[in-house]
Scaffold this motif. Sequence first.
Motif, PDB file in Angstrom:
ATOM      1  N   SER A  28     -15.807  -1.556   4.899  1.00  0.00           N
ATOM      2  CA  SER A  28     -15.690  -1.170   3.494  1.00  0.00           C
ATOM      3  C   SER A  28     -14.696  -2.078   2.784  1.00  0.00           C
ATOM      4  N   VAL A  29     -14.862  -2.223   1.477  1.00  0.00           N
ATOM      5  CA  VAL A  29     -13.918  -2.999   0.678  1.00  0.00           C
ATOM      6  C   VAL A  29     -12.661  -2.156   0.458  1.00  0.00           C
ATOM      7  N   THR A  30     -11.509  -2.757   0.682  1.00  0.00           N
ATOM      8  CA  THR A  30     -10.262  -2.020   0.555  1.00  0.00           C
ATOM      9  C   THR A  30      -9.823  -1.979  -0.902  1.00  0.00           C
ATOM     10  N   ILE A  31     -10.338  -0.981  -1.616  1.00  0.00           N
ATOM     11  CA  ILE A  31      -9.942  -0.670  -2.978  1.00  0.00           C
ATOM     12  C   ILE A  31      -9.629   0.816  -3.043  1.00  0.00           C
ATOM     13  N   ARG A  32      -9.038   1.253  -4.161  1.00  0.00           N
ATOM     14  CA  ARG A  32      -8.621   2.652  -4.325  1.00  0.00           C
ATOM     15  C   ARG A  32      -7.826   3.085  -3.090  1.00  0.00           C
ATOM     16  N   SER A  33      -6.832   2.273  -2.745  1.00  0.00           N
ATOM     17  CA  SER A  33      -6.110   2.450  -1.489  1.00  0.00           C
ATOM     18  C   SER A  33      -4.619   2.233  -1.708  1.00  0.00           C
ATOM     19  N   CYS A  34      -3.818   2.743  -0.779  1.00  0.00           N
ATOM     20  CA  CYS A  34      -2.377   2.481  -0.826  1.00  0.00           C
ATOM     21  C   CYS A  34      -1.873   2.223   0.583  1.00  0.00           C
ATOM     22  N   PHE A  35      -0.747   1.514   0.671  1.00  0.00           N
ATOM     23  CA  PHE A  35      -0.252   1.035   1.955  1.00  0.00           C
ATOM     24  C   PHE A  35       1.262   1.202   2.020  1.00  0.00           C
ATOM     25  N   LEU A  36       1.723   1.444   3.236  1.00  0.00           N
ATOM     26  CA  LEU A  36       3.157   1.558   3.475  1.00  0.00           C
ATOM     27  C   LEU A  36       3.492   0.767   4.730  1.00  0.00           C
ATOM     28  N   HIS A  37       4.431  -0.166   4.605  1.00  0.00           N
ATOM     29  CA  HIS A  37       4.906  -0.941   5.743  1.00  0.00           C
ATOM     30  C   HIS A  37       6.121  -0.231   6.329  1.00  0.00           C
ATOM     31  N   ASP A  38       6.263  -0.310   7.660  1.00  0.00           N
ATOM     32  CA  ASP A  38       7.401   0.357   8.300  1.00  0.00           C
ATOM     33  C   ASP A  38       8.732  -0.080   7.696  1.00  0.00           C
ATOM     34  N   SER A  39       8.806  -1.332   7.227  1.00  0.00           N
ATOM     35  CA  SER A  39      10.054  -1.837   6.647  1.00  0.00           C
ATOM     36  C   SER A  39      10.371  -1.179   5.315  1.00  0.00           C
ATOM     37  N   GLU A  40       9.375  -0.527   4.704  1.00  0.00           N
ATOM     38  CA  GLU A  40       9.585   0.115   3.400  1.00  0.00           C
ATOM     39  C   GLU A  40       9.890   1.602   3.527  1.00  0.00           C
ATOM     40  N   LYS A  41      10.257   1.998   4.746  1.00  0.00           N
ATOM     41  CA  LYS A  41      10.742   3.346   4.987  1.00  0.00           C
ATOM     42  C   LYS A  41      12.255   3.287   5.146  1.00  0.00           C
ATOM     43  N   GLY A  42      12.929   4.177   4.533  1.00  0.00           N
ATOM     44  CA  GLY A  42      14.382   4.262   4.639  1.00  0.00           C
ATOM     45  C   GLY A  42      14.783   5.651   4.208  1.00  0.00           C
ATOM     46  N   ASP A  43      15.675   5.711   3.223  1.00  0.00           N
ATOM     47  CA  ASP A  43      15.992   7.014   2.651  1.00  0.00           C
ATOM     48  C   ASP A  43      14.782   7.568   1.905  1.00  0.00           C
ATOM     49  N   GLY A  44      13.915   6.664   1.466  1.00  0.00           N
ATOM     50  CA  GLY A  44      12.672   7.072   0.822  1.00  0.00           C
ATOM     51  C   GLY A  44      11.552   6.166   1.289  1.00  0.00           C
ATOM     52  N   GLU A  45      10.512   6.070   0.484  1.00  0.00           N
ATOM     53  CA  GLU A  45       9.378   5.211   0.808  1.00  0.00           C
ATOM     54  C   GLU A  45       8.950   4.440  -0.432  1.00  0.00           C
ATOM     55  N   GLU A  46       8.316   3.282  -0.204  1.00  0.00           N
ATOM     56  CA  GLU A  46       7.751   2.523  -1.310  1.00  0.00           C
ATOM     57  C   GLU A  46       6.334   2.096  -0.940  1.00  0.00           C
ATOM     58  N   TRP A  47       5.363   2.799  -1.533  1.00  0.00           N
ATOM     59  CA  TRP A  47       3.951   2.521  -1.299  1.00  0.00           C
ATOM     60  C   TRP A  47       3.456   1.462  -2.286  1.00  0.00           C
ATOM     61  N   THR A  48       2.422   0.742  -1.878  1.00  0.00           N
ATOM     62  CA  THR A  48       1.811  -0.286  -2.722  1.00  0.00           C
ATOM     63  C   THR A  48       0.366   0.073  -3.009  1.00  0.00           C
ATOM     64  N   ILE A  49      -0.027  -0.055  -4.276  1.00  0.00           N
ATOM     65  CA  ILE A  49      -1.426   0.111  -4.683  1.00  0.00           C
ATOM     66  C   ILE A  49      -1.846  -1.162  -5.403  1.00  0.00           C
ATOM     67  N   GLY A  50      -3.003  -1.665  -5.063  1.00  0.00           N
ATOM     68  CA  GLY A  50      -3.574  -2.790  -5.800  1.00  0.00           C
ATOM     69  C   GLY A  50      -4.679  -2.310  -6.717  1.00  0.00           C
ATOM     70  N   ALA A  51      -4.803  -2.951  -7.849  1.00  0.00           N
ATOM     71  CA  ALA A  51      -5.893  -2.629  -8.780  1.00  0.00           C
ATOM     72  C   ALA A  51      -6.117  -3.829  -9.686  1.00  0.00           C
ATOM     73  N   GLY A  52      -7.334  -3.966 -10.177  1.00  0.00           N
ATOM     74  CA  GLY A  52      -7.650  -5.070 -11.069  1.00  0.00           C
ATOM     75  C   GLY A  52      -9.081  -4.984 -11.527  1.00  0.00           C
ATOM     76  N   GLY A  53      -9.587  -6.100 -11.989  1.00  0.00           N
ATOM     77  CA  GLY A  53     -10.955  -6.122 -12.487  1.00  0.00           C
ATOM     78  C   GLY A  53     -11.456  -7.546 -12.645  1.00  0.00           C
ATOM     79  N   ALA A  54     -12.766  -7.670 -12.756  1.00  0.00           N
ATOM     80  CA  ALA A  54     -13.393  -8.978 -12.910  1.00  0.00           C
ATOM     81  C   ALA A  54     -13.227  -9.466 -14.342  1.00  0.00           C
ATOM     82  N   ILE A  55     -12.565 -10.591 -14.496  1.00  0.00           N
ATOM     83  CA  ILE A  55     -12.371 -11.184 -15.819  1.00  0.00           C
ATOM     84  C   ILE A  55     -13.494 -12.179 -16.057  1.00  0.00           C
ATOM     85  N   THR A  56     -14.238 -11.953 -17.112  1.00  0.00           N
ATOM     86  CA  THR A  56     -15.310 -12.863 -17.509  1.00  0.00           C
ATOM     87  C   THR A  56     -15.038 -13.342 -18.931  1.00  0.00           C
ATOM     88  N   ALA A  57     -15.882 -14.232 -19.386  1.00  0.00           N
ATOM     89  CA  ALA A  57     -15.729 -14.734 -20.753  1.00  0.00           C
ATOM     90  C   ALA A  57     -15.897 -13.625 -21.782  1.00  0.00           C
TER      91      ALA A  57
END
Length: 732
Positions: A677-706
């Motif tokens: 499957s294409v990895t969209i509508r997804s979020c990720f957490l790296h072990d290094s981004e765990k500490g007192d809290g967490e920092e998740w990453t979400i990607g989003a975008g779109g096809a830019i045409t003329a």
Amino acid sequence: MADQQPHILLVDSYCSFAYNLAALCKKAIPHSVLHVIKNDTHTIRDLLPAIRQFSAIVVGPGPGSPDIPTDIGVVRDLWKVADENLVPTFGVCLGQQSLGIEYGATIHRLHTVKHGQVSVVQHTGTEFFAGLPDLKVVRYHSLHIKPHAGGDIEELAWSEDEENGRVVMGVRHITKPFWAVQYHPESVLTDEGGLKVLENFWTLAHAWNQTNRPSFTPPVEIILPQSHIWPRISQRYSAHEFNKSLGSVTYKTIQVPDISIIDLCEYLGVNDESKRFVFLDSAAYPGQHSILACLGDASSQFTHYVHENFVEITTGTLKVQQELSGKDIWTWLDEYRESRKVAGGDARVPFWGGFAGYLTYEAGFGALDIPVPRKSNHRENNHPDVNLVWVDRSIVVDTATSKIWVQSLLPEDEQWIRETAVHIAELPRASTIPNMPSADQVTVKFPDHDQYIEDIKRSKEYLFSGDSYELCLTGQTRICVPKEAVMPAWERYKLLRTVNAAPHAGYLRLHPTAFLSCSPERFLSYSRTPGAVCQLRPIKGTVRKLPHITREVAEEMLAGSRKEIAENLMIVDLIRHDLHNAVGERVSTKKFCGVEEYETLWQLVSVIEGSLSEGTSIEVDDSLGWEVLRRSLPPGSMTGAPKKRSVELLQGIEGRERGPYSGVFGYWCAGGGGDWSVTIRSCFLHDSEKGDGEEWTIGAGGAITALSDPDAEWEETKVKLNGVLRGFGASC
């Protein structure tokens, strides 16, 4: 001149449609031998010794401008060879532009670019247009030529654009055997202006050769370094001995009405955050099979970063690094699966065991010959580009029928299968969904609005200059969760699944990565041998279901939209190219821009399939899907076209790696099939981004045409983000 086995030279200017043109040439010129080179791998001095051995040359399309030497390469010199080296030549798009400017035409920008647009072409009815009516053709260009009146280039065809006026669509040189078209004859939506025009070109070329090269006979073989003959089936399969001693799958089938897949995951230990877990979740229609990996300490995990020459294998607490020894990671994994291949599972079950996990966006750069620059400490905060686990024990649930398969690849594992089946049949309902957090419990760091708008404008400038037809621009959003609001990743996934159920979802806990996805888009599926079939299903165009959005309304909004159709068409043509590159001629578009109904969405979906020619060896057929995956990444729907140039441009515009976002996740079965499957509508957490809290990453975008409006693109990105943000109690 002999008619058998003519040799044709195809010059590829790094276009993502080149192998579609190759397939069209093979169809138009039966029994031909097609040699392919890149436009920058040879000088004209390199080519001259071989050039007169060819019966014809085809100059393919590509990004850029014909007056930029690095864009056009050796093509400009092909038009200027001495008379004794002349070979009939046909140019497409950039090829026509190059022919034109070498013989006095001027190059201009269109007022309104034509990327993925269908136009009517009128013509003189002469030369390679002989016997043809007006044509409907597909155009991918922002530049065009204006021949000099009375010069060496004669106009044969044109389009009358409302926005651009008369645009030259076909030309010939008045004395030399050179012809060209501006449009794309190889596109899926080009009519007789495709195959018939190439057939007519071959008729002209054949006649010219008979008159001007009467003693010419096509050679049996042409040796041309740094070229390949198409179709090209990968040679790497011969690197390992084909495994004819197959293992077997042991399984038991049970029926458990109204089975709770969440309870099943929790029975298998998903709540233990220290343990690895893989759950490929068909949470909504049209998904059908959900897959749970039953991992233990003995299950091997494979991680790899694309610029390293080793793969790290983790089994329990033991980690070892194994050198690739001159192989690429794809070959190494292919050989590993080959040595553990199995047979005997239930053919109705898509996954019997094997590899499962994810591949990043950057994992596909190798096939494009694009480097991934990284610092020496990249492992501290980068997700592995390849993160897979080998699954010996698994449970597959048919979500439509509640039928369950308990399976094992391990010998003498019947006791585990029986006991697991009994426990599943008696499974109590115990799972709960956590309360939705409030928006004030997290901090969301969105991409900078003004910078994103500027990036869209910058992307459109590349479209106007001819460097790309479409750029899938993305941004990263960071979700900061304070310590008091942190919850286990599994609980977070249950929330996300509740608010945004999707047919190709997944929960993967493969350290150092926690991966939560509600993807609506299958990228590639492939069946088992013999006769493996690869299918890709690109989605470009989405409308959310609302009471007033009926099928008729959705079809008008999607199938009736010039922008949506153009986006889908570009990706369909790109995918056809990728498939032709891997399988050869047998590629077909089963569905073009059909509106499909999903649980919460209407989507514009196309279906493209490819398979190897009959008689191909089982060794090649068995690894076909893996090879198609290698040659098709990153997903074209997440890059734009042409793919290589678009990825390079996006690297510069975005200024960061995408990581898991825009890559793929799924499985490669030990029995041969696969689904990614294409990895969209997804979020990720790296072990290094765990500490007192967490920092998740979400990607989003779109096809830019003329045709893109920057503000509308920003709003579309926010809509896509909301599907994941809701799992954190946030929105935008």
